[in-house]
Design an enzyme around this catalytic site. Structure first.
Site, PDB file in Angstrom:
ATOM      1  N   HIS A  39      70.893  23.897 161.935  1.00  0.00           N
ATOM      2  CA  HIS A  39      71.073  22.664 162.480  1.00  0.00           C
ATOM      3  C   HIS A  39      71.070  22.523 164.055  1.00  0.00           C
ATOM      4  O   HIS A  39      71.592  21.729 164.680  1.00  0.00           O
ATOM      5  CB  HIS A  39      72.020  21.680 161.840  1.00  0.00           C
ATOM      6  CG  HIS A  39      71.805  21.286 160.471  1.00  0.00           C
ATOM      7  ND1 HIS A  39      70.853  20.405 160.177  1.00  0.00           N
ATOM      8  CD2 HIS A  39      71.922  21.994 159.393  1.00  0.00           C
ATOM      9  CE1 HIS A  39      70.709  20.347 158.803  1.00  0.00           C
ATOM     10  NE2 HIS A  39      71.387  21.382 158.359  1.00  0.00           N
ATOM     11  N   ASP A  41      68.419  23.777 165.973  1.00  0.00           N
ATOM     12  CA  ASP A  41      67.144  24.082 166.654  1.00  0.00           C
ATOM     13  C   ASP A  41      66.900  22.461 167.129  1.00  0.00           C
ATOM     14  O   ASP A  41      66.398  22.554 168.603  1.00  0.00           O
ATOM     15  CB  ASP A  41      66.064  24.555 165.824  1.00  0.00           C
ATOM     16  CG  ASP A  41      65.808  23.756 164.208  1.00  0.00           C
ATOM     17  OD1 ASP A  41      66.512  22.803 163.876  1.00  0.00           O
ATOM     18  OD2 ASP A  41      64.751  23.923 163.719  1.00  0.00           O
ATOM     19  N   GLY A 127      65.052  26.382 150.063  1.00  0.00           N
ATOM     20  CA  GLY A 127      65.443  26.717 151.455  1.00  0.00           C
ATOM     21  C   GLY A 127      65.039  27.770 152.141  1.00  0.00           C
ATOM     22  O   GLY A 127      65.638  28.307 153.341  1.00  0.00           O
ATOM     23  N   SER A 131      57.507  25.492 152.969  1.00  0.00           N
ATOM     24  CA  SER A 131      56.382  24.449 153.621  1.00  0.00           C
ATOM     25  C   SER A 131      56.210  24.928 154.812  1.00  0.00           C
ATOM     26  O   SER A 131      54.883  24.681 155.599  1.00  0.00           O
ATOM     27  CB  SER A 131      56.926  23.022 153.615  1.00  0.00           C
ATOM     28  OG  SER A 131      58.187  22.798 154.113  1.00  0.00           O
ATOM     29  N   ASP A 175      61.759  26.978 161.647  1.00  0.00           N
ATOM     30  CA  ASP A 175      60.890  27.689 160.463  1.00  0.00           C
ATOM     31  C   ASP A 175      59.641  28.133 160.820  1.00  0.00           C
ATOM     32  O   ASP A 175      58.923  29.335 160.404  1.00  0.00           O
ATOM     33  CB  ASP A 175      61.163  26.701 159.437  1.00  0.00           C
ATOM     34  CG  ASP A 175      62.388  26.300 158.790  1.00  0.00           C
ATOM     35  OD1 ASP A 175      63.189  26.930 159.305  1.00  0.00           O
ATOM     36  OD2 ASP A 175      62.451  25.359 158.113  1.00  0.00           O
TER      37      ASP A 175
HETATM   38  C1  GLA Z   1      65.348  23.244 157.969  1.00  0.00           C
HETATM   39  C2  GLA Z   1      64.488  22.757 159.259  1.00  0.00           C
HETATM   40  C3  GLA Z   1      64.838  23.521 160.496  1.00  0.00           C
HETATM   41  C4  GLA Z   1      66.409  23.649 160.722  1.00  0.00           C
HETATM   42  C5  GLA Z   1      67.158  23.962 159.356  1.00  0.00           C
HETATM   43  C6  GLA Z   1      68.471  23.728 159.730  1.00  0.00           C
HETATM   44  O1  GLA Z   1      64.844  24.237 157.610  1.00  0.00           O
HETATM   45  O2  GLA Z   1      63.198  22.836 158.782  1.00  0.00           O
HETATM   46  O3  GLA Z   1      63.921  23.080 161.713  1.00  0.00           O
HETATM   47  O4  GLA Z   1      66.675  22.613 161.366  1.00  0.00           O
HETATM   48  O5  GLA Z   1      66.720  23.089 158.177  1.00  0.00           O
HETATM   49  O6  GLA Z   1      68.912  24.823 160.585  1.00  0.00           O
END
Ligand code: GLA
Length: 390
Positions: A39, A41, A127, A131, A175
């Site tokens: 969290h 980014d 997680g 996607s 991601d």
């Molecule tokens: C998801 C979002 C990322 C990032 C993470 C938490 O994977 O797609 O952009 O914010 O949560 O670090």
């Protein structure tokens, strides 16, 4: 290539050939782990992800008309749309593809019709960014087959925008960036403000990273994800009233957050404190990788989890139990929830010789408490999106 990879690859090719014929190109894009920097980014901080050997494979060929025909092998579901017509009612997964096409067009790139079949071995909702892998593999493939000349950074932004505008999640860029820029054996430290990145060798010696899947699907948490984002923005707005030079939480130190608690209120203060501390942890973790200080890295992972649990509040009982169970295990150096939260996987750094025992403890206790069995995924850090020559 691991066995799952080669099974997926063959299945996707065979399915494409059955439906569309033998003339096509073949691409892959991976999911990711994030060693630390959760969290951060979308707060212009740092992240430390790595691409993994769980991937989406895509067989694709351009056509001469404006129709896009898609087949999602793992769901055994088809979808089609016409590039010249408004968005039809599409299954959830196809919205990502539609979004990638539209975001490329938004950049001025000309895409025509195509046939495509995809599938892979990234567990959905765990997680691991299935996607983002989907957006990345389509962005990368369309860029190649239509000669669009977009950079991998532009493709990462295309994927991120597809997620914002067509899937309703206001995610950061981590991601998609990791899926497109990953390198075998390396973690990448991404500065989410400048978007510059640096590779760090991941040499875990007698230890290895392992994912433990809670099987709690995190998709329901999308609105909470967006809520955290707004809370951070609110924090920035409130801090700006005291510190004019603040543009994002990247510009704020943990001590400033604490000093302004009366302005922020307790809840927003905790959110901001977590983010500012986590940004510092990414720097420390990259340094720990560089000096091969795995104990330090493990400690930082535990601290990250504590922050995600108590300050940012995006963990859940299942994740917390799995992390807590590792704390008295001398074979485990660190463990934390990974990704957006509210479910998905934990990432743990475990001595290779102790993996069996680590899994046994997790299975026994998890079953006792939640009546279900977690899954374990060993990982190897691999390359980002690529074309696989046939
Ligand atoms: C998801 C979002 C990322 C990032 C993470 C938490 O994977 O797609 O952009 O914010 O949560 O670090």
């Amino acid at each position: 290539m691991n066995t799952n990879n080669s099974i997926s690859l063959k299945r996707v090719k065979a399915a494409y050939e059955r439906q569309f014929g033998n003339d096509y190109r073949f691409f892959s894009a991976p999911g990711r782990i994030n060693i630390i920097g959760e969290h951060t980014d979308y707060n212009e901080g740092f992240v430390l992800p790595a691409a993994i050997d769980k991937k989406i494979y895509l067989a694709i060929k351009e056509t001469n008309d404006s129709k896009v025909n898609l087949f999602a092998l793992d769901m055994e579901e088809s979808a089609c749309f016409d590039l010249n017509k408004p968005q039809p009612d599409l299954p959830h997964w196809a919205k990502y593809v539609f979004g990638v096409v539209k975001e490329l067009e938004e950049l001025g790139s000309k895409v025509s019709g195509f046939n495509a079949t995809f599938g892979g071995d990234i567990p959905a909702g765990a997680g691991l960014s299935s996607s983002a892998a989907l957006e990345s593999v389509f962005g990368f493939a369309l860029n190649n087959i239509f000669g669009l000349n977009r950079s991998t950074l532009q493709l990462a932004k295309v994927g991120q925008m597809a997620e914002h505008n067509y899937a309703g999640v206001n995610c950061g860029i981590m991601d998609q960036f990791a899926s497109l820029h990953g390198k075998a054996g390396k973690a990448l430290k991404l500065d989410c403000r400048s978007l510059e990145h640096e590779y760090f060798t991941v040499d875990t010696g007698d230890y290895e990273f392992i994912l433990t899947d809670t099987h709690v699907k995190h998709s329901l948490a999308e609105s909470a994800y967006n809520k955290r984002r707004y809370e951070c923005e609110e924090g920035v707005m409130l801090l700006q009233s005291q510190m004019v030079q603040v543009h994002s939480l990247r510009d704020v130190k943990p001590k400033d957050v604490v000093a302004y608690e009366n302005i922020l209120g307790e809840e927003i203060m905790l959110r901001c404190l977590y983010v500012t501390e986590e940004i510092e942890r990414v720097r420390d973790a990259a340094e720990a990788l560089e000096t091969n200080d795995l104990e330090r890295l493990g400690e930082l992972m535990y601290k990250s989890h504590a922050g995600l649990r108590n300050q940012y509040m995006v963990s859940c009982a299942e994740l917390d139990l799995l992390v807590d169970l590792t704390k008295d295990n001398p074979d485990v150096l660190g463990s934390r929830m990974m990704g957006g939260g509210f479910g998905g996987c934990t990432l743990s750094l475990v001595k290779s010789s102790g993996i069996e025992h680590f899994e046994k403890i997790a299975v026994e206790n998890y079953q006792k408490t939640f009546g279900k069995t977690p899954s374990f995924y060993p990982i190897s850090i691999s390359d980002g999106a690529q074309e696989i020559l046939r």
